[in-house]
Scaffold this active site. Structure first.
Site, PDB file in Angstrom:
ATOM      1  N   LYS B 128       0.689  -1.191  -0.023  1.00 47.23           N
ATOM      2  CA  LYS B 128       0.028  -0.261  -0.137  1.00 47.23           C
ATOM      3  C   LYS B 128       0.920   1.097  -0.294  1.00 47.23           C
ATOM      4  O   LYS B 128       1.947   1.331   0.697  1.00 47.23           O
ATOM      5  CB  LYS B 128      -0.341   0.153   0.938  1.00 47.23           C
ATOM      6  CG  LYS B 128      -1.893   0.798   1.603  1.00 47.23           C
ATOM      7  CD  LYS B 128      -2.565   1.088   2.559  1.00 47.23           C
ATOM      8  CE  LYS B 128      -3.991   1.381   2.867  1.00 47.23           C
ATOM      9  NZ  LYS B 128      -4.732   1.076   4.476  1.00 47.23           N
ATOM     10  N   SER B 202      -9.478   1.022   4.314  1.00 50.15           N
ATOM     11  CA  SER B 202      -8.118   1.379   3.751  1.00 50.15           C
ATOM     12  C   SER B 202      -7.655   0.734   3.351  1.00 50.15           C
ATOM     13  O   SER B 202      -7.046   1.550   1.826  1.00 50.15           O
ATOM     14  CB  SER B 202      -7.825   2.365   4.288  1.00 50.15           C
ATOM     15  OG  SER B 202      -7.085   1.858   5.174  1.00 50.15           O
ATOM     16  N   SER B 229      -9.168  -1.904   8.053  1.00 51.82           N
ATOM     17  CA  SER B 229      -8.739  -1.771   6.948  1.00 51.82           C
ATOM     18  C   SER B 229      -8.216  -2.416   5.979  1.00 51.82           C
ATOM     19  O   SER B 229      -7.436  -2.999   4.834  1.00 51.82           O
ATOM     20  CB  SER B 229      -6.831  -0.865   7.010  1.00 51.82           C
ATOM     21  OG  SER B 229      -8.280   0.814   7.232  1.00 51.82           O
TER      22      SER B 229
END
Lengths: 539, 539
Positions: B128, B202, B229
């Protein structure tokens, strides 16, 4: 409606204490007047030979064996410790409440059980007032809180379930944030080796009581050790003290002005008359799986280790800010020599910016500038004591912060912790990694009253959350521990500490050291202490 | 001096992305126009058969075996995953940067080593963007931070030392505090099973990429899982996701607006295409003893467990506030039936005031009322997105607190945690204690865009810090999962969720569940998942 002054409120707490002491049966004989400098000779003078034997000659392990084998009743033992605690109160002013009737009743019950109820069956245990106790009041040395109820306390409950007898509660200082033991309720608790010196704090009553052998094992209460509250009293009073890594044992139950603040974690820890009793304490508690009740705890049973290859020990001769007094340096020299002679590798520890660590940790103690800690004082109108002012008002980095400033300080904390971890790992670059550090517990032996104004030797290991055990090494020696008159202090704090010292002032004081390990290495620290004490020719 | 608008700044980041994608060699063929609802058929259409085979048929364990046995080169594998990631970007918009040259160079180097450099030798891994990466910029989806450097990242370093190849970075939502994936830089990342649905957040880019098999294992980045997330994207995209107990693996490296806040702890966690890959991830990381670098971590190696006596499983059919959609209830029914048939004890889980848990945890997310999280948005002038408003402004208990109010909320948190621990322990009163809970990961399958407005099914386990693993169970079924038209919602949130549902809207969406264990029982949760999947007839 009559208005109660703080003095009247404090008197109530003293009345409760005095009423509890009046039950001592038979009453203590008259004490010498004036009281001698050292209280260590008093027990032999004032207790029966049997009481003296039971309270003087055994640690908790030995007593538990006798209780288990029924060569001793819990009632006889409890009565002996109750009278010795009463004597300790008369000598050094360390008791807030003697639990005469309750303790004897509990002891009788335990004696009547056909089988031991648990590993602590019949053992009398003392607890700091601040720690609270079911069914009793809990003021945490604040006048404003006198008469308030105790909360739940899982640690107490665990030990009770394991068969102990609670028999006495002990004193602490105002705000619980002094390395001494003075408050407006009971006044000052003094050192059992030299009444001109402090017993230390915050667990001062406990330190003095164990130092008087009025307890074989006492529990550090509220606030636990967040800056030295277990270790300073243990060191000052010449007994063992253990500060485990935070979150290995439950903390709940102590009365706190700043509950909910979790940027530096306090922990309970035992003060005991023997090393093995620390193991017993940890094992007894962790065998109960306290994490099932307090989910903030680390899930790890107590798993004692043995040292099988020679230790690599680093000696922290100084923290780089304040040079320890001569007896502390001599203690380190003697222990280092013994370790070397036993085949261990001994190197110097390079302290990594301990001054910065104090800035961070002192700021984290009071992110509200001390407001919450001072609020109960202001509420009752009791005077703010000098050492309270010292820690809340006179530290440059103690200030009221907003949320973002507070988080910023937590980031600094994390950075420092990581830097220290790297610093420690780096010791492996020249061979084996350092196993443990041996260092001063405090910058001297027990300080003169009102002079315990240098925390970093203990608070360093709170900021880092490194497990630390205190062990007695020697006593101040009038011939060996002369003042170094040629020493030129390097800063104001160093000068203050240097000027405090003379061998005469510290006469008779125990000198202790600390063994420190990396975070979570609790069992290793205890194993290292065993190896070190073996090297010193002890059991 | 020319003033840069936020739009110009965002364009720069997109230019960087586009330049990185332009290196794909050979370039991808043209995609269908318009893109199909599901992207799952695209790889077969656009990749070579060999690329398709390598990226479709194996998990990380199988690929590592081939790499170790040299039946496959890292370069060939990396090129295949690079092209598949580029395809994923074209289909669902999940990539912030493709590391074409660097990844191939790294793969070639690894291929040239006579021996594997570590347990991940040659394996391509996605990360990420928010997580940062040495030598690269790191904006955490804030326009204001575009162009800033990444910090150090020990987790990345550990995996790199273990031999991995980093090859792609992926998208996240504004503030990282959405359970969707939309920001003002790259726009919206969509679900690879149905582009009308969200991939979750997320870690939305990662979820979409693993859901497209553009990665066999991707790492959850910044903020880690503090509210769902890791788990929401895993669930929405039909892959495995693991949120360990906090402080078992390092979190450092992610870029954070609220660094230093430690009242609810985030944790990284893997999203993977197989259960065993989670073990590989945990073992690889913990074998490196990350606690030596990050002393905030718990010292505990990864120690896989086996379930030897039949599990006692509790099913949380609802959290008592919002009733899950029909496909989620069916998934629980099917799994419960399989577990019963395999001899396990299956009981109902009684949720303990989960509404209160949301009040506490939402307050703890933003004790400054969201100021720090919003500050970079205000700084650049980029628009505040609706889901950012939702979480920072529209939650009743998100407010600016002073230090004492904040500590008060932490005390509430601790009280709730203790109550939940007692609640769980109480299940032992009627026989064996519940081993694990099976519960909805989210209140439905992947939500329609902008509708992921109910966090408590995931955030509950962040507040409690209970380890949780997400596993795919089934897909929305147009015939079995009819809407319950007779259902009368019990509150506004329940009504909102109920009205969202129709089987048509959620066509093709994966349905996943979570297995939850008590704090620190990470290995047990994974062992329980294995037993549950065996009961379901899986490997």
């Amino acid at each position: 409606m009559a208005i109660t002054t703080w003095q009247e409120k404090a008197q109530k707490a003293r009345n409760l204490r005095d009423a509890s002491l009046s039950k001592v049966d038979p009453p203590l004989g008259p004490l010498p007047d004036p009281l001698p400098l050292s209280s260590q000779g008093l027990p032999k003078l004032l207790l029966t030979p049997r009481e003296y034997e039971l309270t003087q000659n055994y640690d908790a392990i030995a007593l538990l064996k006798m209780l288990r084998e029924k060569t001793l009743t819990s009632e006889e033992l409890t009565r002996a410790f109750l009278r010795r605690a009463a004597l300790a109160q008369a000598a050094v002013n360390c008791v807030t409440e003697l639990m005469w009737n309750e303790a004897i009743e509990r002891a009788k019950y335990l004696d009547s059980c056909p089988e031991p109820v648990g590993p602590l069956h019949g053992l009398p245990i003392s607890v700091k007032e601040h720690h609270g106790m079911t069914g009793k009041t809990n003021h945490a040395s604040y006048v404003a809180w006198i008469g308030e109820d105790s909360g739940l306390n899982p640690l107490n409950d665990s030990l009770y379930n394991a068969g102990c007898v609670y028999y006495v509660r002990t004193t602490g200082p105002q705000t619980l944030m002094h390395l001494e033991c003075n408050n407006n309720i009971y006044g000052r608790t003094v050192n059992p080796w030299n009444r001109n010196l402090t017993c230390g704090g915050s667990s001062g009553g406990e330190g003095a009581l164990v130092g008087m052998r009025g307890s074989v094992w006492y529990l550090q209460g509220l606030g636990g050790d967040i800056g030295g509250s277990v270790r300073a009293p243990a060191s000052n009073c010449g007994v063992y003290g253990f500060k485990p890594t935070a979150k290995r044992i439950p903390l709940k139950g102590m009365k706190a002005a700043m509950a909910g603040k979790d940027s530096v974690l306090a922990t309970f820890g035992p003060l005991t008359v023997s090393r093995d009793t620390i193991h017993l304490f940890m094992k007894t508690l962790l065998d109960e799986e306290p994490w099932r009740l307090d989910p903030s705890l680390t899930v790890k049973p107590w798993t004692p280790e043995k040292i099988t290859t020679p230790l690599k020990i680093a000696i922290e001769w100084s923290d780089g800010v304040v040079k320890p007094h001569p007896p502390v340096i001599r203690a380190m020299q003697e222990v280092a020599a013994a370790c070397k002679a036993a085949g261990m590798e001994v190197v110097d520890w390079e302290p990594l910016d301990h001054a910065k660590a104090w800035d961070i940790v002192s700021g984290l103690y009071f992110p509200d500038g001390g407001e919450a800690a001072l609020a109960p004082i202001i509420e009752s109108g009791e005077p703010i004591l000098p050492l309270t002012k010292f820690i809340t008002e006179e530290q440059p980095n103690v200030k009221k912060r907003d949320m973002h400033q507070y988080w910023g300080l937590c980031v600094e904390r994390d950075g420092y912790r990581e830097a220290y971890a790297r610093h420690w790992s780096k010791t492996a670059e020249t061979g084996k990694e350092v196993d443990v550090i041996i260092c001063p517990t405090t910058p001297g032996a027990a300080p003169l009253h009102e002079t315990a104004r240098y925390w970093p030797y203990t608070s360093q290991w709170n900021l880092l959350d490194y497990p630390t055990v205190v062990f007695p090494v020697t006593f101040v020696d009038q011939e060996k521990d002369l003042k170094d008159e040629s020493y030129v202090p390097t800063n104001e704090q160093d000068k203050y500490n240097h000027e405090l010292y003379s061998p005469e002032a510290y006469a008779g004081a125990p000198v202790s050291l600390s063994v420190v390990g990396r975070r979570y290495m609790d069992e290793k620290v205890m194993a290292a202490l065993e190896a070190i004490e073996h090297a010193m020719g002890r059991e």
